[in-house]
Design an enzyme around this catalytic site. Structure first.
Site, PDB file in Angstrom:
ATOM      1  N   ILE A  37      -7.173  -8.651   1.894  1.00 18.49           N
ATOM      2  CA  ILE A  37      -6.510  -9.471   3.522  1.00 18.49           C
ATOM      3  C   ILE A  37      -5.603  -8.823   4.068  1.00 18.49           C
ATOM      4  CG2 ILE A  37      -6.887 -11.357   5.379  1.00 18.49           C
ATOM      5  CD1 ILE A  37      -7.838 -13.341   3.161  1.00 18.49           C
ATOM      6  N   SER A  90     -11.539  -8.862   5.401  1.00 19.68           N
ATOM      7  CA  SER A  90     -11.091  -9.673   6.842  1.00 19.68           C
ATOM      8  C   SER A  90     -12.700  -9.933   6.926  1.00 19.68           C
ATOM      9  CB  SER A  90     -10.691  -8.667   7.244  1.00 19.68           C
ATOM     10  OG  SER A  90      -8.924  -8.886   7.122  1.00 19.68           O
ATOM     11  N   SER A  93       0.557  -1.527  -0.121  1.00 16.07           N
ATOM     12  CA  SER A  93      -0.031   0.195  -0.652  1.00 16.07           C
ATOM     13  C   SER A  93       1.099   1.293  -0.319  1.00 16.07           C
ATOM     14  CB  SER A  93      -1.273  -0.367   1.273  1.00 16.07           C
ATOM     15  OG  SER A  93      -0.126   0.475   2.229  1.00 16.07           O
ATOM     16  N   HIS A 112     -12.949  -1.515   4.507  1.00 22.62           N
ATOM     17  CA  HIS A 112     -11.635  -1.702   5.076  1.00 22.62           C
ATOM     18  C   HIS A 112     -11.463  -1.494   6.715  1.00 22.62           C
ATOM     19  CE1 HIS A 112     -10.339  -0.418   1.218  1.00 22.62           C
ATOM     20  NE2 HIS A 112     -10.117  -1.112   1.094  1.00 22.62           N
ATOM     21  N   GLY A 113     -10.159  -2.089   7.762  1.00 22.33           N
ATOM     22  CA  GLY A 113     -10.547  -2.041   8.461  1.00 22.33           C
ATOM     23  C   GLY A 113     -11.277  -3.660   9.485  1.00 22.33           C
ATOM     24  N   ASP A 161      -1.348  -1.703  -4.050  1.00 26.51           N
ATOM     25  CA  ASP A 161      -2.581  -1.729  -3.392  1.00 26.51           C
ATOM     26  C   ASP A 161      -3.140  -0.173  -2.999  1.00 26.51           C
ATOM     27  OD1 ASP A 161      -4.838  -2.629  -2.178  1.00 26.51           O
ATOM     28  OD2 ASP A 161      -4.228  -3.093  -0.328  1.00 26.51           O
ATOM     29  N   ASP A 200      -6.982   3.586  -7.646  1.00 21.70           N
ATOM     30  CA  ASP A 200      -8.183   3.079  -7.398  1.00 21.70           C
ATOM     31  C   ASP A 200      -8.695   4.852  -7.599  1.00 21.70           C
ATOM     32  OD1 ASP A 200     -10.337   3.289  -5.402  1.00 21.70           O
ATOM     33  OD2 ASP A 200      -9.216   2.217  -3.467  1.00 21.70           O
TER      34      ASP A 200
HETATM   35  P1  13P Z   1      -9.169  -5.728   5.249  1.00 18.18           P
HETATM   36  O1  13P Z   1      -8.780  -4.587   6.287  1.00 18.18           O
HETATM   37  O2  13P Z   1     -10.599  -6.019   5.287  1.00 18.18           O
HETATM   38  O3  13P Z   1      -7.955  -6.580   5.650  1.00 18.18           O
HETATM   39  O4  13P Z   1      -8.810  -5.598   3.737  1.00 18.18           O
HETATM   40  C1  13P Z   1      -7.526  -5.323   3.039  1.00 18.18           C
HETATM   41  C2  13P Z   1      -8.009  -4.498   1.859  1.00 18.18           C
HETATM   42  O5  13P Z   1      -8.677  -4.424   1.268  1.00 18.18           O
HETATM   43  C3  13P Z   1      -6.569  -4.124   1.332  1.00 18.18           C
HETATM   44  O6  13P Z   1      -6.883  -3.487   0.166  1.00 18.18           O
HETATM   45  O1  G3H Z   2      -6.996  -0.816   1.460  1.00 16.16           O
HETATM   46  C1  G3H Z   2      -5.692  -1.278   2.742  1.00 16.16           C
HETATM   47  C2  G3H Z   2      -5.089  -1.607   3.372  1.00 16.16           C
HETATM   48  O2  G3H Z   2      -5.467  -2.448   4.871  1.00 16.16           O
HETATM   49  C3  G3H Z   2      -3.774  -0.879   3.418  1.00 16.16           C
HETATM   50  O3  G3H Z   2      -3.578  -0.523   4.664  1.00 16.16           O
HETATM   51  O4  G3H Z   2      -3.039   1.743   4.356  1.00 16.16           O
HETATM   52  O5  G3H Z   2      -2.484   1.269   6.322  1.00 16.16           O
HETATM   53  O6  G3H Z   2      -0.960   0.009   4.709  1.00 16.16           O
HETATM   54  P1  G3H Z   2      -2.047   0.881   5.168  1.00 16.16           P
HETATM   55 ZN    ZN Z   3      -8.309  -2.201  -0.244  1.00 17.93          ZN
END
Ligand code: 13P
Ligand code: G3H
Ligand code: ZN
Length: 331
Positions: free
Chosen positions: A277, A236, A56, A190-191, A94, A116
């Protein structure tokens, strides 16, 4: 300019073709440090699974893009050393948000990028995504686009249907942009707090049951773009035992709730070819580290807590591959 092919990495094209035909999904696991990388590679070698290693923007800032790329290159060699002759490893950006970021990743050896543009107005999303696709495809790098905005925990996931992907847009979007896969919004987010308790119902044991994913939208999308690889972010499941361990040893996670694994299994057997995930891995590591700190307060060797965190992470990933995504025994 470094080509990912020189690093032994692969793009997502063949991975997704096989996943679509075999009715499973490729795991996309985020990483930003050594222990996460080791856990991912150990898990995929032991389960014989392909994998997408995701970086990311936050990971790039935290760990440095160059180091992460060399780690991915090292991961290919590590997988071979562990006995996998022909590892199928993709290095993926990502949530890329600009053309420049995607180009920089492509130029340094990423085999796949996500652009994105889901928060942009529709035509701007198309323009930006197309620009990335044109550059990426010159280098045989695959591109993931996104349509629809993932619901945040503050949104009413059940009622606010305008955040879901609009099936009537998908043909136009994939045709005009040329993307290789499409991330959609059907109720994931997310989260670790994907739903508020108010959005859930309770079963007879009093446990919170989240609203189901919008499989009707997914099916409508599949009808319009048959055989096209779909991606699910925010997938997740927030294992309750990890949340309980964290809270038992001093953590304060409240109302943490994720996507039930049986729903992800169902999605994996459809056109969903990639499941993201990250949060579950964070929970597994944090639970393990908190337990060591509690049980052995005199310990100060990082290997003594990062080692158990890595082992716990590996077990979690193996479980996902074997029991949720179904990508085991595919290489
Ligand atoms: P989670 O926060 O559900 O693990 O999703 C991760 C994600 O979509 C990363 O791009
Ligand atoms: O989509 C988000 C991913 O979980 C990555 O999270 O931007 O905190 O590294 P992050
Ligand atoms: Zn994501």
């Amino acid at each position: 300019m470094v080509s990912y092919k020189e690093l032994g990495l692969v793009n997502t094209r063949e991975m997704f073709e096989k996943a679509m035909a075999g009715k499973y999904a490729i795991p996309a696991f985020n990483f930003n440090n050594l222990e996460q990388m080791q856990a991912i590679i150990q898990a995929i070698v032991e389960t014989k699974s392909p994998v997408i290693l995701q970086v990311s923007s936050g990971a790039r800032k935290y760990a440095n893009q160059t180091l992460l790329r060399y780690m991915a290159q090292g991961a290919v060699e590590y997988a071979k050393e562990l006995g996998c002759e022909n590892p199928q490893i993709c290095l993926h950006l990502d949530h890329g948000d600009t053309f420049e970021l995607c180009k920089s990743c492509i130029d340094m050896g990423f085999s796949s990028v996500m652009i994105d543009g889901s928060h942009l107005p529709y035509e701007e999303n198309i323009k930006l995504t197309k620009q990335v696709v044109e550059y990426a495809h010159q280098h045989d790098v695959t591109v993931e686009g996104e349509l629809g905005v993932l619901a945040g925990v503050e949104d009413d996931v059940v009622a606010e249907s305008h955040t879901y992907t609009r099936p009537e847009e998908v043909v136009d979007f994939v045709t005009r942009t040329g993307v290789d896969s499409l991330a959609i919004s059907i109720g994931t987010s997310h989260g670790a707090n994907k739903f508020t308790p108010e959005q859930c119902t309770r079963n007879e044991k009093g446990q919170l049951i989240p609203p189901p994913l919008r499989f009707d939208i997914l099916e409508e999308i599949e009808k319009r773009i048959p055989g096209f690889p779909i991606v699910l972010h925010g997938s997740s499941s927030v294992p309750q035992d990890k949340v309980d361990t964290i809270n038992q040893y001093g953590g304060k996670l409240k109302d943490a709730i994720g996507i039930p694994e049986d729903q992800l299994r169902r999605a994996a057997s459809s056109a969903v070819c990639k499941i993201n995930i990250d949060s579950d891995g964070r929970l597994a590591m944090t639970a393990a580290v908190r337990k060591v700190f509690h049980d052995s307060p005199a310990e100060f060797d990082p290997r003594k807590y990062l080692g158990p965190a890595r082992d716990s992470l590996k077990e979690l990933y193996k479980h996902k591959v074997n029991n949720v995504l179904g990508s085991n025994d595919k290489i």
